[in-house]
Design a protein around this motif. Sequence first.
Motif, PDB file in Angstrom:
ATOM      1  N   PRO A 195       0.790  -1.248   0.000  1.00 36.10           N
ATOM      2  CA  PRO A 195       0.000   0.000   0.000  1.00 36.10           C
ATOM      3  C   PRO A 195       0.820   1.294   0.000  1.00 36.10           C
ATOM      4  CG  PRO A 195       0.094  -0.913   2.213  1.00 36.10           C
ATOM      5  CD  PRO A 195       0.801  -1.897   1.325  1.00 36.10           C
ATOM      6  N   ALA A 196       2.156   1.212   0.101  1.00 32.43           N
ATOM      7  CA  ALA A 196       2.946   2.454   0.181  1.00 32.43           C
ATOM      8  C   ALA A 196       2.619   3.388  -0.985  1.00 32.43           C
ATOM      9  CB  ALA A 196       4.431   2.119   0.188  1.00 32.43           C
ATOM     10  N   ALA A 197       2.628   2.862  -2.195  1.00 32.92           N
ATOM     11  CA  ALA A 197       2.448   3.734  -3.376  1.00 32.92           C
ATOM     12  C   ALA A 197       1.073   4.405  -3.372  1.00 32.92           C
ATOM     13  CB  ALA A 197       2.632   2.915  -4.653  1.00 32.92           C
ATOM     14  N   GLY A 198       0.108   3.767  -2.715  1.00 31.41           N
ATOM     15  CA  GLY A 198      -1.251   4.343  -2.685  1.00 31.41           C
ATOM     16  C   GLY A 198      -1.334   5.629  -1.879  1.00 31.41           C
ATOM     17  N   LEU A 199      -0.304   5.912  -1.084  1.00 34.77           N
ATOM     18  CA  LEU A 199      -0.320   7.126  -0.252  1.00 34.77           C
ATOM     19  C   LEU A 199      -0.272   8.396  -1.103  1.00 34.77           C
ATOM     20  CD1 LEU A 199       2.065   5.856   2.573  1.00 34.77           C
ATOM     21  CD2 LEU A 199      -0.407   6.326   2.817  1.00 34.77           C
ATOM     22  N   VAL A 200       0.255   8.268  -2.328  1.00 37.64           N
ATOM     23  CA  VAL A 200       0.294   9.440  -3.215  1.00 37.64           C
ATOM     24  C   VAL A 200      -1.144   9.881  -3.525  1.00 37.64           C
ATOM     25  CG1 VAL A 200       1.048  10.314  -5.466  1.00 37.64           C
ATOM     26  CG2 VAL A 200       2.471   8.666  -4.231  1.00 37.64           C
ATOM     27  N   GLN A 201      -1.986   8.934  -3.857  1.00 41.80           N
ATOM     28  CA  GLN A 201      -3.399   9.241  -4.166  1.00 41.80           C
ATOM     29  C   GLN A 201      -4.120   9.747  -2.922  1.00 41.80           C
ATOM     30  OE1 GLN A 201      -3.691   9.093  -7.360  1.00 41.80           O
ATOM     31  NE2 GLN A 201      -5.640  10.168  -7.146  1.00 41.80           N
ATOM     32  N   VAL A 202      -3.773   9.195  -1.756  1.00 41.59           N
ATOM     33  CA  VAL A 202      -4.403   9.655  -0.501  1.00 41.59           C
ATOM     34  C   VAL A 202      -4.109  11.143  -0.311  1.00 41.59           C
ATOM     35  CG1 VAL A 202      -4.297   9.480   2.036  1.00 41.59           C
ATOM     36  CG2 VAL A 202      -4.343   7.396   0.638  1.00 41.59           C
ATOM     37  N   ALA A 203      -2.841  11.511  -0.506  1.00 43.44           N
ATOM     38  CA  ALA A 203      -2.456  12.926  -0.335  1.00 43.44           C
ATOM     39  C   ALA A 203      -3.145  13.791  -1.378  1.00 43.44           C
ATOM     40  CB  ALA A 203      -0.941  13.062  -0.452  1.00 43.44           C
ATOM     41  N   ARG A 204      -3.145  13.329  -2.622  1.00 39.33           N
ATOM     42  CA  ARG A 204      -3.741  14.113  -3.713  1.00 39.33           C
ATOM     43  C   ARG A 204      -5.231  14.352  -3.454  1.00 39.33           C
ATOM     44  NH1 ARG A 204      -2.586  16.529  -7.852  1.00 39.33           N
ATOM     45  NH2 ARG A 204      -3.994  16.803  -9.604  1.00 39.33           N
ATOM     46  N   GLU A 205      -5.927  13.273  -3.088  1.00 40.10           N
ATOM     47  CA  GLU A 205      -7.381  13.399  -2.871  1.00 40.10           C
ATOM     48  C   GLU A 205      -7.699  14.267  -1.658  1.00 40.10           C
ATOM     49  OE1 GLU A 205      -8.344   9.131  -5.028  1.00 40.10           O
ATOM     50  OE2 GLU A 205      -8.722   9.346  -2.860  1.00 40.10           O
ATOM     51  N   ALA A 206      -6.699  14.397  -0.764  1.00 39.55           N
ATOM     52  CA  ALA A 206      -6.918  15.271   0.405  1.00 39.55           C
ATOM     53  C   ALA A 206      -6.560  16.721   0.099  1.00 39.55           C
ATOM     54  CB  ALA A 206      -6.074  14.757   1.579  1.00 39.55           C
ATOM     55  N   GLY A 207      -6.116  16.946  -1.153  1.00 39.82           N
ATOM     56  CA  GLY A 207      -5.846  18.330  -1.564  1.00 39.82           C
ATOM     57  C   GLY A 207      -4.414  18.774  -1.398  1.00 39.82           C
ATOM     58  N   ALA A 208      -3.490  17.827  -1.147  1.00 38.14           N
ATOM     59  CA  ALA A 208      -2.085  18.214  -0.987  1.00 38.14           C
ATOM     60  C   ALA A 208      -1.485  18.623  -2.328  1.00 38.14           C
ATOM     61  CB  ALA A 208      -1.287  17.043  -0.416  1.00 38.14           C
ATOM     62  N   PHE A 209      -0.453  19.465  -2.259  1.00 39.13           N
ATOM     63  CA  PHE A 209       0.382  19.790  -3.423  1.00 39.13           C
ATOM     64  C   PHE A 209       1.435  18.685  -3.489  1.00 39.13           C
ATOM     65  CE2 PHE A 209       2.072  22.591  -6.604  1.00 39.13           C
ATOM     66  CZ  PHE A 209       3.470  22.462  -6.524  1.00 39.13           C
ATOM     67  N   VAL A 210       1.374  17.856  -4.541  1.00 39.59           N
ATOM     68  CA  VAL A 210       2.204  16.648  -4.599  1.00 39.59           C
ATOM     69  C   VAL A 210       3.403  16.866  -5.522  1.00 39.59           C
ATOM     70  CG1 VAL A 210       2.231  14.168  -5.040  1.00 39.59           C
ATOM     71  CG2 VAL A 210       0.152  15.251  -4.160  1.00 39.59           C
ATOM     72  N   VAL A 211       4.592  16.595  -4.991  1.00 40.68           N
ATOM     73  CA  VAL A 211       5.846  16.820  -5.720  1.00 40.68           C
ATOM     74  C   VAL A 211       6.594  15.503  -5.841  1.00 40.68           C
ATOM     75  CG1 VAL A 211       8.007  18.131  -5.751  1.00 40.68           C
ATOM     76  CG2 VAL A 211       6.002  19.040  -4.535  1.00 40.68           C
ATOM     77  N   GLU A 212       6.902  15.097  -7.059  1.00 42.33           N
ATOM     78  CA  GLU A 212       7.672  13.856  -7.261  1.00 42.33           C
ATOM     79  C   GLU A 212       9.093  14.224  -7.677  1.00 42.33           C
ATOM     80  OE1 GLU A 212       6.719  11.366 -10.753  1.00 42.33           O
ATOM     81  OE2 GLU A 212       6.956   9.622  -9.458  1.00 42.33           O
ATOM     82  N   ILE A 213      10.069  13.476  -7.117  1.00 42.87           N
ATOM     83  CA  ILE A 213      11.470  13.692  -7.502  1.00 42.87           C
ATOM     84  C   ILE A 213      12.040  12.335  -7.889  1.00 42.87           C
ATOM     85  CG2 ILE A 213      13.732  14.529  -6.763  1.00 42.87           C
ATOM     86  CD1 ILE A 213      11.880  15.916  -4.440  1.00 42.87           C
ATOM     87  N   ASN A 214      12.329  12.192  -9.201  1.00 43.27           N
ATOM     88  CA  ASN A 214      12.777  10.903  -9.715  1.00 43.27           C
ATOM     89  C   ASN A 214      13.344  11.143 -11.113  1.00 43.27           C
ATOM     90  OD1 ASN A 214      12.917   8.234 -10.787  1.00 43.27           O
ATOM     91  ND2 ASN A 214      11.303   7.585  -9.371  1.00 43.27           N
ATOM     92  N   PRO A 215      14.528  10.569 -11.412  1.00 42.13           N
ATOM     93  CA  PRO A 215      15.055  10.758 -12.781  1.00 42.13           C
ATOM     94  C   PRO A 215      14.122  10.165 -13.836  1.00 42.13           C
ATOM     95  CG  PRO A 215      16.750   9.903 -11.303  1.00 42.13           C
ATOM     96  CD  PRO A 215      15.454   9.833 -10.561  1.00 42.13           C
ATOM     97  N   ASP A 216      13.310   9.178 -13.429  1.00 42.66           N
ATOM     98  CA  ASP A 216      12.378   8.530 -14.368  1.00 42.66           C
ATOM     99  C   ASP A 216      10.925   8.845 -14.018  1.00 42.66           C
ATOM    100  OD1 ASP A 216      14.394   5.503 -14.266  1.00 42.66           O
ATOM    101  OD2 ASP A 216      14.606   7.324 -15.489  1.00 42.66           O
ATOM    102  N   GLU A 217      10.051   8.750 -15.009  1.00 42.65           N
ATOM    103  CA  GLU A 217       8.613   8.831 -14.732  1.00 42.65           C
ATOM    104  C   GLU A 217       8.186   7.559 -14.008  1.00 42.65           C
ATOM    105  OE1 GLU A 217       6.829  11.651 -18.293  1.00 42.65           O
ATOM    106  OE2 GLU A 217       5.892   9.726 -17.804  1.00 42.65           O
ATOM    107  N   THR A 218       7.083   7.649 -13.256  1.00 40.68           N
ATOM    108  CA  THR A 218       6.561   6.473 -12.550  1.00 40.68           C
ATOM    109  C   THR A 218       5.042   6.471 -12.717  1.00 40.68           C
ATOM    110  OG1 THR A 218       6.031   7.583 -10.469  1.00 40.68           O
ATOM    111  CG2 THR A 218       8.340   6.891 -10.791  1.00 40.68           C
ATOM    112  N   PRO A 219       4.372   5.412 -12.246  1.00 36.22           N
ATOM    113  CA  PRO A 219       2.904   5.419 -12.313  1.00 36.22           C
ATOM    114  C   PRO A 219       2.283   6.543 -11.475  1.00 36.22           C
ATOM    115  CG  PRO A 219       3.725   3.192 -11.975  1.00 36.22           C
ATOM    116  CD  PRO A 219       4.911   4.103 -11.865  1.00 36.22           C
TER     117      PRO A 219
END
Length: 243
Positions: A195-219
């Motif tokens: 479930p770790a990766a699902g936390l991104v959607q949890v934050a997004r749906e709660a209205g957070a400003f979501v920032v990803e840092i990764n040399p590659d794109e991800t899901p």
Amino acid sequence: MSFQAQARAVADRLRTATRAAALSGAGMSVESGLPTFRSGSRALWRNRDPMTLATPEAFARDPALVWEWYRERLRAHGAATPNPGHLALAELERRIATFTLITQNVDGLHLRAGSRDVIELHGDVRTSRCASCATRVPTPLDGELPPRCACGGPLRPNVVWFGEPLPPGAYERAWEAAAGSEVFIVAGTSAVVFPAAGLVQVAREAGAFVVEINPDETPATSSCDVSMRAASGAFLPLVVELL
Ligand code: APR
């Protein structure tokens, strides 16, 4: 938008935030010399089958083989030092009223960098627990394999293997941190393990400003407000500098 401008935009959001959180993965430790699981020529799952090393069945089948792999990783963790990305996240915790770091990493580098509000979602390798009586001890760095508990039972690394539950309460605390964050940083993870990766959607749906840092794109990339094709050790220190 330029690298500098993106860092400034993230710093602007963090400067006014009272609650923020981060989800980190193995990519955070690349600049400390440690391999990831799925990216790069040294990826741990490149020539190994996770089902032979990171499941309870694998441990029951060949505990010595599993321990040889973890002992090699533990020695590498000990030789590694926190990099500027780890130190930047520790500084964010000092600068923001509530900053929770949810990590999938078991290398302990966030704690060694000074982060304190850390949820080790997948456990840690520096401690072990008895497969018979559940006693927890510091992981023995040498000696017989598998190492034995005082009760005679085999010790196992205190990590979460595939198919195992997360540490009691860890996911609930991580969910609360993500759902309550105004800014949610996703650094160094391929975002493929739940479930770790699902936390991104949890934050997004709660209205957070979501920032990803990764040399590659991800899901997770399409769910992020900003997705930096960058190394965490380069981008995070610049954000802190601009706070
Ligand atoms: N900075 C940021 N990200 C980086 C860097 C870097 N310098 N170098 C590589 N990355 C990225 C890679 O592009 C990749 O997307 O880090 C990510 C690492 O992904 P994985 O190897 O899949 O590691 P992680 O996401 O932590 O794996 C999750 O899978 O096997 C399980 O339990 C294990 O916790 C682990 C989980």
